[in-house]
Write an enzyme that holds these catalytic residues in place. Structure first.
Site, PDB file in Angstrom:
ATOM      1  CG  ASP A 248      -3.026   9.321   8.138  1.00 30.27           C
ATOM      2  OD1 ASP A 248      -3.307   8.107   8.166  1.00 30.27           O
ATOM      3  OD2 ASP A 248      -2.963   9.974   7.087  1.00 30.27           O
TER       4      ASP A 248
ATOM      5  CD  GLU B 259      -2.876  -0.695   2.550  1.00 27.08           C
ATOM      6  OE1 GLU B 259      -3.565  -1.669   2.851  1.00 27.08           O
ATOM      7  OE2 GLU B 259      -2.750   0.309   3.273  1.00 27.08           O
TER       8      GLU B 259
END
Lengths: 266, 404
Positions: free
Chosen positions: A60, A49
Site C-alpha cells: 500500500d 471495496e
C-alpha cells in the site's frame, strides 16, 4: 441467486460506461463515518471495496496506509467489519461489496471460518493482495464453493503465459494493476499504455470483467472509461485525510468527489 | 516432520517455496513482485552453480571482506565459569564488523549480475545497511537503505557509515519506527520499483528466494568453523553452538554445515531477546513480510510491537528456516533479557579482549548461564557476530562505561 457482481457489469455496459468501484478502508476515519461514507456514495458507485486494515501492509502507498492507521487507531476489528458489511447490505442489497486485505488477517481468523462469516453477512467478493496465483488456488476454490467472487490480480509484470493461467482459473471479475507501483501514487505510465495492456487481457479472455486500479484520479478516470470497471481508492482516502486536516466532514466531501468521478465516466 | 540429510536446509522446500509441509515460508507477495522474484530465483540458482560466480564470491570474501575470521579459545572466561571450554568464532573481525557483510556483498554481486543499477535494503542495527552501502559503493551501484527513525537515532554510528559510503538512508517513521516497519517500507519500495531495483532483504526472512540468498551467503561462517574445529581438535568434538537470533541470518550461517550432525553431538542453541522472542515463547504462525513464520501478533492478527535494547533483535518475526529447525527439534531456542545481555557484555569485555555488540551479547548471556553446568570436555562455541562500537552510547547509558 446469480452472482450480483456479474450483473452489475452487465448493467453498466447497457449504460455504455465502466462500472465505478470505490475503495475505502473499513473503519476510516472511524466506524460510524466509514459506514456513512459508503452509504452516501452508494448511489454513484457500482461496487464497494472495503479494506481490512493491517499494520504491516507491504503493497500500500501512503494514502491507504494513513487510512489503515486511522482505522486501527480507532479500534477496527474483523468482528466490526462483518457487522458493518451486514448493515451496509441491509440498506444496499443490490450493491456488491468486496473485502480486500492481506492474507495474514484471513489466516489468523481461519480460512473456512472467514469465508463462512463472509457468506453469512453478504460479502460478494474478496481480494487478497499477497495471495497470488498459484498459491491462491485452494482459497479461490473455497470462495467459489461459497459463491464468493475471488478476484485475481494481473500486473504489468505478469507474463502472457501467466496471464493466461490466471484468467483461466479466475472468477468473473479480474483486477488489472495499472502500473508497477504500490497503491495510490501518480500514474507513471500513460493512460494509452494502460488501455493497451487492458486490451491484451481482454483479448485472452473477453468474457471476464476486467477492472483497472492504481493511480486513478479525477484527472485520469475519463481517459480510461473504455474499461469494464475502474477502481478509485487512494484518491478517496486522500480526500478523507484532507477533510480531517481541514476539519471538514469527510462524508460530504467524499460524496462530492465520487459524484464528480461518476460524471467523468458517463 | 524430519529434516532431510545431505540436502542444504535452504533447499528443503516444496515447489511453492514452503518448508515443513506448508507450515513455513512461501511467497506471500503482490502479483507485481511475482515475476521479478521468479527472475531472481532463476538467476540465483544459476549463479550458485556457476564456478565463475563462486570464484568471484570467494575473491570478494577473501580480499574485500578480509578472509577467514578467527576462532580461538577464551581461557579467562573458561576458567572463570569453570565448566565447558568456551571458544569464540569472532565473525565481528570481518571487514564490515558483522556477518551481514557476507550477504550484503553477495546481494550486490547478484544485483550486478542481474544488470540492475539500484539496490534497496532494510536495516535495524545498521550492520546490514552499512555493509550494503559499502558493497554498493564497491560495485558502483546506487543504494537506498530503509531504517526506522528510532533505529537511526540509536544506531547513529552505522548511519554515518552508510551516508559516507554514498547510500541514501530513507527514514521510516511509521508504526514502531523500527526494523519491522523498515522491512515493510523497503518491500513497498520494491513493489514500486521492481523493474529497476534489486531487493536485498536484511535477514533470512521474506519470500523464499530472499531467505535462501541470505542463508546461503552467511553459511561461509560454518564452512570456516568446520575447518577450524578439525584443525584444533582433529575432529568435530561434542559441541554447543550458541547464536543470537533476530531474523536469524547469523545463526543459519553459523549452523549450516552442522545441521546433519546428531543433536547430541552438535547442539544448536538460539537466543532471542526477551520481548522479541517468537521462537522461544511458542508464538503463533503468522504471515509477515512475504512468509509464514513464528511471529508475535495480537489476537486480531495484527503484528505485535516488540521491545529490545538491541535494534537488530527488535523484530516480531523469525526466519521460516528457524521454524523448521524448531519444529524438527534440531535447534533449541531460549531468550535473554536486556539486563542479562548487558551483564554478559560486562563480563566478556572484562575478561577477554572482545567488545560484542548488543546482539551477540545475548548469545554470550546463554553461554555464561550454561557453561558452569557442563564438563571440561564439552565445547561451547559462541558466534560473536557483531562489533560493539555501534552500541557504545547504549552501553554507557546502561552500565556506565564502554571499555576501550
Amino acid at each position: 441467486m446469480k452472482n450480483s457482481i456479474d450483473n452489475i457489469f452487465k448493467e453498466a455496459k447497457k449504460q455504455n460506461r465502466p462500472a465505478l468501484i470505490s475503495y475505502t478502508v473499513c473503519g476510516d476515519n472511524n466506524k460510524e463515518n466509514s459506514l456513512n461514507i459508503l452509504n452516501s456514495i452508494s448511489e454513484n458507485i457500482d461496487i464497494a471495496e472495503w479494506g481490512i486494515a493491517h499494520n504491516c501492509p507491504t503493497a500500500d502507498g501512503k494514502e491507504i496506509q494513513n487510512s489503515s492507521y486511522r482505522a486501527l487507531t480507532n479500534g477496527i476489528k474483523l468482528k466490526n467489519i462483518f457487522q458493518m458489511v451486514k448493515k451496509y447490505k441491509k440498506n444496499n442489497f443490490s450493491k456488491p461489496i468486496i473485502l480486500m486485505g492481506y492474507y495474514q488477517m484471513i489466516f489468523n481468523y481461519g480460512e473456512v471460518k472467514f469465508i463462512k462469516k463472509c457468506k453469512e453477512v453478504g460479502v460478494d467478493g474478496l481480494i487478497v493482495v499477497d495471495l497470488s496465483y498459484p498459491d491462491n488456488k485452494d482459497f479461490a476454490k473455497l470462495c467459489k464453493k461459497n459463491s464468493i467472487c475471488f478476484v485475481q490480480l494481473i500486473a504489468p509484470t505478469t507474463s502472457k503465459q501467466r496471464m493466461k493461467e490466471i484468467l483461466k482459473v479466475s472468477d468473473t471479475m479480474v483486477y488489472m494493476i495499472s502500473m508497477i507501483s504500490t497503491t495510490g501514487s501518480a500514474l507513471k505510465v500513460t493512460t494509452k499504455k494502460i488501455i493497451e495492456n487492458y486490451k491484451i487481457v481482454k483479448k485472452i479472455s473477453p468474457s471476464k470483467n476486467v477492472v483497472i486500479g492504481f493511480g486513478i484520479t479525477e484527472k485520469t478516470i475519463g481517459k480510461l472509461k473504455s474499461a469494464d470497471g475502474l477502481v478509485v481508492g487512494s484518491a478517496i482516502c486522500k480526500e478523507i485525510s484532507k477533510s480531517l486536516k481541514h476539519r471538514q466532514n469527510p462524508v460530504t466531501n467524499v460524496s462530492k468527489l465520487v459524484k464528480k468521478l461518476k460524471s467523468k465516466i458517463l | 516432520m524430519k529434516l532431510k540429510k545431505g540436502i542444504n536446509i535452504i533447499d528443503q522446500h516444496d515447489k511453492f517455496g514452503f518448508y515443513c509441509n506448508g507450515k513455513f515460508g512461501g511467497n506471500f507477495v503482490a502479483e507485481t513482485a511475482r515475476k521479478p522474484i521468479e527472475d531472481l530465483s532463476k538467476l540465483f540458482e544459476k549463479l550458485r552453480r556457476s564456478k565463475k560466480f563462486l570464484k568471484k564470491r570467494d575473491f570478494y570474501f577473501k580480499h574485500y571482506l578480509g578472509g577467514e575470521t578467527p576462532f580461538f579459545k577464551l581461557n579467562n572466561l573458561t576458567k572463570y565459569l569453570g565448566g565447558a571450554q568456551i571458544w569464540c568464532k569472532d565473525v565481528s573481525a570481518i571487514n564490515g564488523d558483522a556477518h551481514k557483510a557476507y550477504h550484503a556483498t553477495v546481494n550486490a554481486l547478484i544485483c550486478k549480475e542481474s544488470g540492475k543499477k539500484f539496490i534497496a535494503g532494510d536495516t535495524g542495527a545498521g550492520m546490514f545497511g552499512k555493509n550494503l552501502a559499502l558493497a554498493a559503493k564497491e560495485m558502483k551501484l546506487s543504494a537506498k537503505i530503509f531504517m526506522g527513525t528510532k533505529d537511526i537515532s540509536r544506531q547513529a554510528p552505522n548511519v554515518k557509515f552508510m551516508r559516507e559510503a554514498g547510500a541514501e538512508v530513507v527514514p521510516v517513521d511509521s508504526g514502531s519506527k523500527t526494523l519491522v516497519d523498515a522491512v515493510s517500507e523497503c518491500m513497498r519500495h520494491y513493489v514500486s520499483n521492481c523493474d529497476t531495483t534489486h531487493l536485498a532483504v536484511g535477514s533470512a526472512i521474506g519470500a523464499n528466494i530472499f531467505l535462501k540468498i541470505c542463508a546461503w551467503s552467511t553459511s561461509q561462517i560454518s564452512r570456516e568453523l568446520k575447518r577450524q574445529l578439525i584443525k584444533e581438535f582433529g575432529e568435530i568434538p561434542k559441541l554447543k553452538l550458541i547464536n543470537v537470533i533476530g531474523g536469524g541470518s547469523s545463526a543459519l550461517g553459523f549452523w549450516n554445515e552442522f545441521i546433519d550432525y546428531d543433536k547430541k553431538h552438535v547442539e544448536l542453541i538460539g537466543v532471542e531477546a526477551k520481548y522479541a522472542a517468537p521462537l522461544a515463547t511458542n508464538a503463533k504462525v503468522a504471515i509477515l513480510h512475504g512468509a509464514a513464520q513464528y511471529c508475535l501478533t495480537d489476537k486480531e492478527g495484527q503484528i505485535a510491537e516488540t521491545h529490545s535494547l538491541s535494534a537488530g533483535l527488535d523484530y516480531p518475526g523469525s526466519s521460516p528456516l528457524h521454524g523448521l529447525l524448531k519444529d524438527t527439534k534440531r535447534a533449541r531456542y531460549t531468550l535473554a533479557s536486556d539486563k542479562e545481555a548487558l551483564n554478559a557484555f560486562k563480563l566478556v569485555s572484562k575478561l577477554e579482549n572482545l567488545r560484542p555488540s548488543l546482539e551477540p551479547a545475548h548469545a554470550w548471556s546463554e553461554c555464561i548461564r550454561i557453561a558452569p553446568k557442563l564438563k571440561k570436555s564439552d565445547v561451547i562455541v559462541v558466534n560473536n557476530c557483531g562489533k560493539g562500537y555501534k552500541d557504545k552510547k547504549i552501553y554507557i547509558e546502561n552500565i556506565g562505561y564502554y571499555p576501550e
